[in-house]
Write a protein that holds these residues in place. Structure first.
Motif, PDB file in Angstrom:
ATOM      1  N   LYS A 192       0.822  -1.050  -0.168  1.00 55.86           N
ATOM      2  CA  LYS A 192      -0.073  -0.178  -0.016  1.00 55.86           C
ATOM      3  C   LYS A 192       1.190   1.111  -0.256  1.00 55.86           C
ATOM      4  N   PRO A 193       1.338   1.747  -1.089  1.00 58.30           N
ATOM      5  CA  PRO A 193       2.273   2.768  -1.358  1.00 58.30           C
ATOM      6  C   PRO A 193       1.641   4.012  -0.851  1.00 58.30           C
ATOM      7  N   GLN A 194       2.668   5.004  -0.304  1.00 61.18           N
ATOM      8  CA  GLN A 194       2.364   6.392   0.005  1.00 61.18           C
ATOM      9  C   GLN A 194       3.123   7.219  -1.034  1.00 61.18           C
ATOM     10  N   HIS A 195       2.394   8.004  -1.856  1.00 62.34           N
ATOM     11  CA  HIS A 195       3.041   8.738  -2.677  1.00 62.34           C
ATOM     12  C   HIS A 195       3.281  10.599  -2.093  1.00 62.34           C
ATOM     13  N   LEU A 196       4.633  10.840  -2.431  1.00 62.13           N
ATOM     14  CA  LEU A 196       5.108  12.251  -1.880  1.00 62.13           C
ATOM     15  C   LEU A 196       4.467  13.026  -3.117  1.00 62.13           C
ATOM     16  N   THR A 197       3.722  13.969  -2.738  1.00 61.72           N
ATOM     17  CA  THR A 197       3.138  15.089  -3.578  1.00 61.72           C
ATOM     18  C   THR A 197       4.396  16.046  -3.581  1.00 61.72           C
ATOM     19  N   GLN A 198       5.020  16.435  -2.671  1.00 57.45           N
ATOM     20  CA  GLN A 198       5.889  17.387  -2.690  1.00 57.45           C
ATOM     21  C   GLN A 198       6.971  17.153  -1.482  1.00 57.45           C
ATOM     22  N   VAL A 199       8.177  17.138  -1.934  1.00 60.07           N
ATOM     23  CA  VAL A 199       9.317  16.567  -1.222  1.00 60.07           C
ATOM     24  C   VAL A 199      10.165  17.775  -0.700  1.00 60.07           C
ATOM     25  N   GLU A 200      10.216  17.911   0.631  1.00 59.87           N
ATOM     26  CA  GLU A 200      11.061  19.135   1.218  1.00 59.87           C
ATOM     27  C   GLU A 200      12.441  18.753   1.362  1.00 59.87           C
ATOM     28  N   GLY A 201      12.702  17.440   1.786  1.00 58.15           N
ATOM     29  CA  GLY A 201      14.026  16.965   1.851  1.00 58.15           C
ATOM     30  C   GLY A 201      14.615  16.925   3.552  1.00 58.15           C
ATOM     31  N   GLY A 202      13.538  16.697   4.160  1.00 52.01           N
ATOM     32  CA  GLY A 202      13.966  16.335   5.520  1.00 52.01           C
ATOM     33  C   GLY A 202      14.052  14.941   5.918  1.00 52.01           C
ATOM     34  N   ILE A 203      15.096  14.750   6.621  1.00 52.33           N
ATOM     35  CA  ILE A 203      15.480  13.018   6.762  1.00 52.33           C
ATOM     36  C   ILE A 203      15.524  12.952   8.200  1.00 52.33           C
ATOM     37  N   THR A 204      14.994  11.816   8.780  1.00 53.86           N
ATOM     38  CA  THR A 204      14.905  11.409   9.840  1.00 53.86           C
ATOM     39  C   THR A 204      15.466   9.983  10.039  1.00 53.86           C
TER      40      THR A 204
ATOM     41  N   ILE B  35      11.660  10.050   5.297  1.00 54.64           N
ATOM     42  CA  ILE B  35      11.651  11.409   4.365  1.00 54.64           C
ATOM     43  C   ILE B  35      10.392  12.070   4.675  1.00 54.64           C
ATOM     44  N   ASP B  36      10.632  13.416   5.134  1.00 56.71           N
ATOM     45  CA  ASP B  36       9.249  14.395   5.345  1.00 56.71           C
ATOM     46  C   ASP B  36       8.353  13.489   6.266  1.00 56.71           C
ATOM     47  N   GLY B  37       8.801  12.796   7.131  1.00 51.99           N
ATOM     48  CA  GLY B  37       7.694  12.103   8.140  1.00 51.99           C
ATOM     49  C   GLY B  37       7.294  10.541   7.468  1.00 51.99           C
ATOM     50  N   VAL B  38       7.611  10.446   6.208  1.00 53.27           N
ATOM     51  CA  VAL B  38       7.212   9.127   5.737  1.00 53.27           C
ATOM     52  C   VAL B  38       8.266   8.125   5.517  1.00 53.27           C
ATOM     53  N   ASP B  39       8.009   6.914   6.165  1.00 56.32           N
ATOM     54  CA  ASP B  39       8.906   5.833   6.270  1.00 56.32           C
ATOM     55  C   ASP B  39       9.410   5.350   4.628  1.00 56.32           C
ATOM     56  N   VAL B  40      10.513   5.615   4.261  1.00 61.78           N
ATOM     57  CA  VAL B  40      10.874   5.356   2.801  1.00 61.78           C
ATOM     58  C   VAL B  40      10.432   3.979   2.482  1.00 61.78           C
ATOM     59  N   ARG B  41      10.246   3.030   3.521  1.00 67.51           N
ATOM     60  CA  ARG B  41       9.767   1.691   3.114  1.00 67.51           C
ATOM     61  C   ARG B  41       8.373   1.733   2.527  1.00 67.51           C
ATOM     62  N   ASN B  42       7.523   2.869   2.902  1.00 66.22           N
ATOM     63  CA  ASN B  42       6.257   3.021   2.113  1.00 66.22           C
ATOM     64  C   ASN B  42       6.190   3.894   1.085  1.00 66.22           C
ATOM     65  N   ILE B  43       7.306   4.389   0.321  1.00 67.50           N
ATOM     66  CA  ILE B  43       7.105   4.926  -0.858  1.00 67.50           C
ATOM     67  C   ILE B  43       7.805   4.182  -2.032  1.00 67.50           C
ATOM     68  N   PRO B  44       7.076   4.002  -3.315  1.00 70.25           N
ATOM     69  CA  PRO B  44       7.577   3.136  -4.329  1.00 70.25           C
ATOM     70  C   PRO B  44       9.157   3.640  -4.437  1.00 70.25           C
ATOM     71  N   VAL B  45       9.981   2.353  -4.667  1.00 67.98           N
ATOM     72  CA  VAL B  45      11.352   2.672  -5.040  1.00 67.98           C
ATOM     73  C   VAL B  45      11.456   3.590  -6.115  1.00 67.98           C
ATOM     74  N   SER B  46      11.051   3.311  -7.371  1.00 74.01           N
ATOM     75  CA  SER B  46      11.342   4.232  -8.265  1.00 74.01           C
ATOM     76  C   SER B  46      11.112   5.554  -7.967  1.00 74.01           C
ATOM     77  N   GLU B  47       9.997   5.965  -7.472  1.00 71.19           N
ATOM     78  CA  GLU B  47       9.278   7.441  -7.211  1.00 71.19           C
ATOM     79  C   GLU B  47      10.263   7.968  -6.224  1.00 71.19           C
ATOM     80  N   TYR B  48      10.693   7.199  -4.960  1.00 74.74           N
ATOM     81  CA  TYR B  48      11.561   7.902  -4.063  1.00 74.74           C
ATOM     82  C   TYR B  48      12.924   8.269  -4.395  1.00 74.74           C
ATOM     83  N   ARG B  49      13.615   7.507  -5.341  1.00 72.66           N
ATOM     84  CA  ARG B  49      14.809   7.677  -6.062  1.00 72.66           C
ATOM     85  C   ARG B  49      15.044   8.862  -6.912  1.00 72.66           C
TER      86      ARG B  49
END
Length: 809
Positions: A549-561, A618-632
């Motif tokens: 169940k992917p989460q899509h990033l509409t706008q990336v600010e670049g905050g990393i936790t 990334i911006d509060g979203v676990d990177v494992r919940n974002i599609p790999v190609s979309e994230y990179r």
């Protein structure tokens, strides 16, 4: 749990009222009360039976497994009457990191240890303040025993024994707390396989005993898995099968017409009757018509099935390559380039040839044999029965040879991948080979790999050279028997000469097809071994999967936790408990010794690997919940050794954005300070860079790499030693390009040259997989901690380099 003595020299262990006893002179184990113990096992693995009958003893049996057999004599004198061994660790290193034997024991009363260089045992009874901690670095782990006064002892071991070390640590903490509080230790849940009752290794869910029993089907059946690729072409395959059926039937018309042609035309004419020209023209016309029909249908079926097989092979290569690119870096770390190239290239070609040629021949042979057998039975059942005499022997031979051929061809595939791997290593590294004058050595490497390939082929050829003539001999013997019986039947007037001639013609086709079908066994096993190697890739599941169940990033600010991140390469812990927060647009410098975990942390942020513990957001979203190609797409990467593909400079700059216009490419090159040197090349942006960019210098390749990262306009930028491989003058030029690149982007820079991180907003110092310091340069220098030691060491080295020319003068 404590030891007791039984009659006749038997020693027993009593666990919560349940007796587990071992007779010293045998492997017998007993179960029951001390008064009347009953034998429960005489096999080689009595601990499994103990665990099955006494689940609460699972932790005991796990502790007993693997205990060195030459230690008990010493342990008998050390242990008290009510003392029990709960866990052990066999050491394999001494204090100087030389290989040496030692042992650590955790009992219900104390910790006992003896290292390789010490003859005496050390005993540490449980008391307040006693603490055991574990560390590992660069493949070596250590257990340190501490109290309020400092370190009491340290023991070292390789990471192959890490599972036992963790057991020792866990049991030590449990027994120490129980001794201090007076509360009994709670028994852990039984780790026993529900199927076979064997104790499970701590930390593993799979039972090793059951895993050995898993049935692996013969690789020949792997060919049936190709149906998933053939399904889109089932219409063409059905048409090809129908054409094969009709064309095979057409080829069987000619021998059948031989009977009336001989019995009704030739033999009567020989006996003095006039020649019936009408029948001659009719039968000859029938023979010609059946031949033309068989030719036309054969051409059509061959063409259709060849088209299908080529498309099936192309789909197989494409899907295998697509799946290969989706696998994580962990998979490629254990594979050789030549082996993967051989699988996708030569193995898929072998399957394609099998499908287009040999599988069609096999289908034709089966149809021909079946139809011929029916016709033979209809002509004369007795002759037909004699014809089938060699068949059981041929089937038996095929069964025996098939498994040996499959094993032989799988071995050939492995050694051939070794040959291609030598080429894949040597050709890209030809400059290193020539620089060190190692041409002869590499030639010998290739000859050795080629010799292994030759020997593997010779073994298969020896088997095949015996099999094929044996099949021919059996068919010739069968033909001889048919001739003998046929002549006898003609003499008894039970069959006519025409019938015998037609029967012999069918027999020839029957045995020819039988011989052909037996020869296809070789090609079938080749294709099966190739399909198995390809499906080894297709069946591999990526360790970096796309989310369900992917989460899509509409706008990336670049905050990393980075939250409590841990990661291991096999048995080696690389990161543990890493916490880090990077604000949008902030530049972070990662520093530390080699092997401290800097590049691993960057790889996790890029999601080349997935974290073993914790999470990266990334911006509060676990990177494992974002599609790999979309994230990179939001990450730009500049490596220490930039990789350029064969092609033009413009194509390499636009690699991350293939639809970029020439204006965008030039703008990125200008920002990367690459435009000037590109214009000096013979064809400018259309100049070929050569394989891996060999036509350009290191600094030029790096600036092309920076332009490539600039063009995609990433929100997160990773600089992994981007200037460490160039000279000082080139570094200044690249640094100017990097200044343009990092503007407005969250940047993580790794550098051994601390001077290159002057513009970083914050420095993060790592050591042995943990973050030990954070802050700005001046703050960290004032602390005189890990960063201060790194900085002073580099400064001292630089001063020595500058002073050396003066001293030489």
């Amino acid at each position: 749990m404590f030891p007791i003595q039984l009659p006749r020299g038997r020693t027993a262990l009593l666990f919560r009222g349940t007796l587990l006893c071992k007779v010293k002179s045998t492997r017998n184990f007993y179960f029951g009360s001390p008064a009347g113990a009953k034998i429960i096992s005489q096999n080689s693995d009595p601990l499994r039976e103990i665990s099955r009958r006494c689940p609460q003893s699972a932790s005991l049996t796990t502790a007993l497994q693997g205990l060195p057999e030459d230690w008990p004599a010493e342990l008998d004198a050390l242990l008290a009457a009510d003392e029990t061994i709960l866990a052990h660790l066999e050491l394999d290193l001494d204090k100087a990191l030389r290989f040496a034997r030692g042992l650590i024991l955790v009992t219900n009363r104390q910790l006992l240890a003896r290292s390789g260089e010490e003859a005496a045992w050390q005993a540490f009874p449980y008391r307040n303040g006693l603490h055991l901690q574990r560390r590992d670095h660069a493949g070596v782990a250590s257990l340190e025993l501490l109290d309020t006064t400092g370190q009491l002892a340290r023991w070292r071991h390789t990471l192959g024994r890490d599972t036992n070390a963790r057991q020792v640590l866990d049991h030590f903490e449990q027994q120490r707390d129980a001794a201090l509080t007076g509360q009994p230790v709670e028994a852990p849940p039984a780790s026993i396989c529900a199927r076979c009752g064997a104790p499970l290794v701590p930390g593993q869910d799979d039972c090793p005993s059951c895993a050995k029993e898993l049935y692996t089907p013969p690789s020949t059946w792997t060919l049936f898995r190709l149906w998933r690729f053939a399904r889109p072409y089932r219409g063409q395959l059905l048409a090809g099968f129908i054409l094969t059926l009709i064309s095979t039937a057409a080829t069987l018309v000619a021998p059948y017409m031989t009977m009336p042609l001989m019995d009704e035309v030739l033999i009567p004419y020989q006996n003095g009757q006039p020649l019936d020209t009408g029948k001659v023209y009719f039968y000859l016309g029938g023979l010609l018509g059946s031949a033309l029909l068989a030719w036309g249908l054969g051409w059509a079926k061959t063409y259709i099935l060849a088209l299908v097989s080529e498309r099936l092979g192309a789909d197989l290569r494409s899907q295998t390559y697509e799946h290969l690119l989706k696998l994580s870096l962990e998979y490629f770390g254990g594979k050789r380039t030549g082996d993967l190239m051989a699988r996708i290239g030569s193995e898929s070609d072998r399957i394609c040839v099998f499908l287009s040629l040999y599988l069609l021949d096999f289908a034709t042979d089966v149809l021909m044999i079946t139809m011929t057998a029916v016709i033979l039975v209809s002509i004369n059942p007795w002759l037909a029965a004699v014809t089938l005499i060699p068949l059981p022997f041929i089937v038996w031979l095929i069964h025996v040879v098939r498994d040996k051929l499959r094993h032989g061809f799988e071995q050939i595939d492995r050694v051939w991948s070794g040959v291609t791997s030598v080429l894949a290593d040597t050709i890209p590294g030809i400059r290193v080979v020539k620089a060190f004058a190692q041409e002869k050595r590499e030639t010998n490497r290739f000859k050795e790999a080629n010799q292994r390939n030759l020997e593997a082929n010779d073994r298969v050829n020896r088997l095949w050279s015996l099999f094929s003539p044996t099949i021919t001999l059996l068919t010739e013997v069968g033909l001889l028997i048919v001739w003998a019986l046929g002549i006898w039947l003609v003499t008894k007037s039970q069959v006519t000469v025409g019938t015998l001639a037609a029967f012999l013609a069918y027999i020839g086709r029957f045995y020819t097809r039988l011989d052909s079908m037996s020869r296809i066994v070789s090609h079938t096993q080749k294709a099966a071994s190739g399909a198995k190697r390809i499906f080894d890739i297709l069946d591999h599941v990526s360790s970096v999967p796309d989310p369900v169940k992917p989460q899509h990033l509409t706008q990336v600010e670049g905050g990393i936790t980075v939250e409590r991140v841990g990661f291991r390469y096999g048995n080696r812990t690389v990161l543990r408990g890493v916490d880090l927060k990077i604000n949008p647009g902030e530049m972070i410098g990662l520093v530390g010794h080699s092997g401290s975990g800097k590049s691993t942390l960057v790889n996790l942020i890029c999601r080349f690997y997935d974290v073993g513990e914790g999470a990266i957001c990334i911006d509060g979203v676990d990177v494992r919940n974002i599609p790999v190609s979309e994230y990179r797409k939001h990450i730009g990467l500049v490596l220490q050794e930039p990789f350029l593909f064969f092609g033009t400079i413009a194509e390499n700059i636009a690699y991350g954005k293939p639809d970029a216009s020439r204006e965008e490419i030039v703008a990125a090159a200008r920002a990367a300070h690459a435009h000037e040197f590109i214009l000096r090349l013979p064809h400018g942006y259309d100049s070929l860079v050569g394989e891996r960019g060999q036509a350009l210098s290191g600094g030029e390749r790096q600036r092309i790499s920076i332009a490539r990262a600039l063009l995609i306009d990433p929100k997160i930028l990773i600089l992994d030693e981007a200037t460490s491989a160039v000279d000082t003058e080139t570094e200044l030029e690249i640094q100017g390009a990097l200044d343009n690149l990092i503007k407005g982007r969250t940047t993580i820079a790794i550098a051994h040259r601390l001077s290159t991180l002057r513009k970083a907003d914050r420095l993060v110092v790592m050591d042995r997989g943990v973050v030990v310091e954070e802050g700005q340069h001046d703050e960290l220098i004032a602390k005189e901690g890990a960063y201060y030691r790194l900085y002073t060491a580099q400064t001292k080295q630089l001063d020595e380099q500058l002073a050396r020319p003066e001293s030489e003068e």
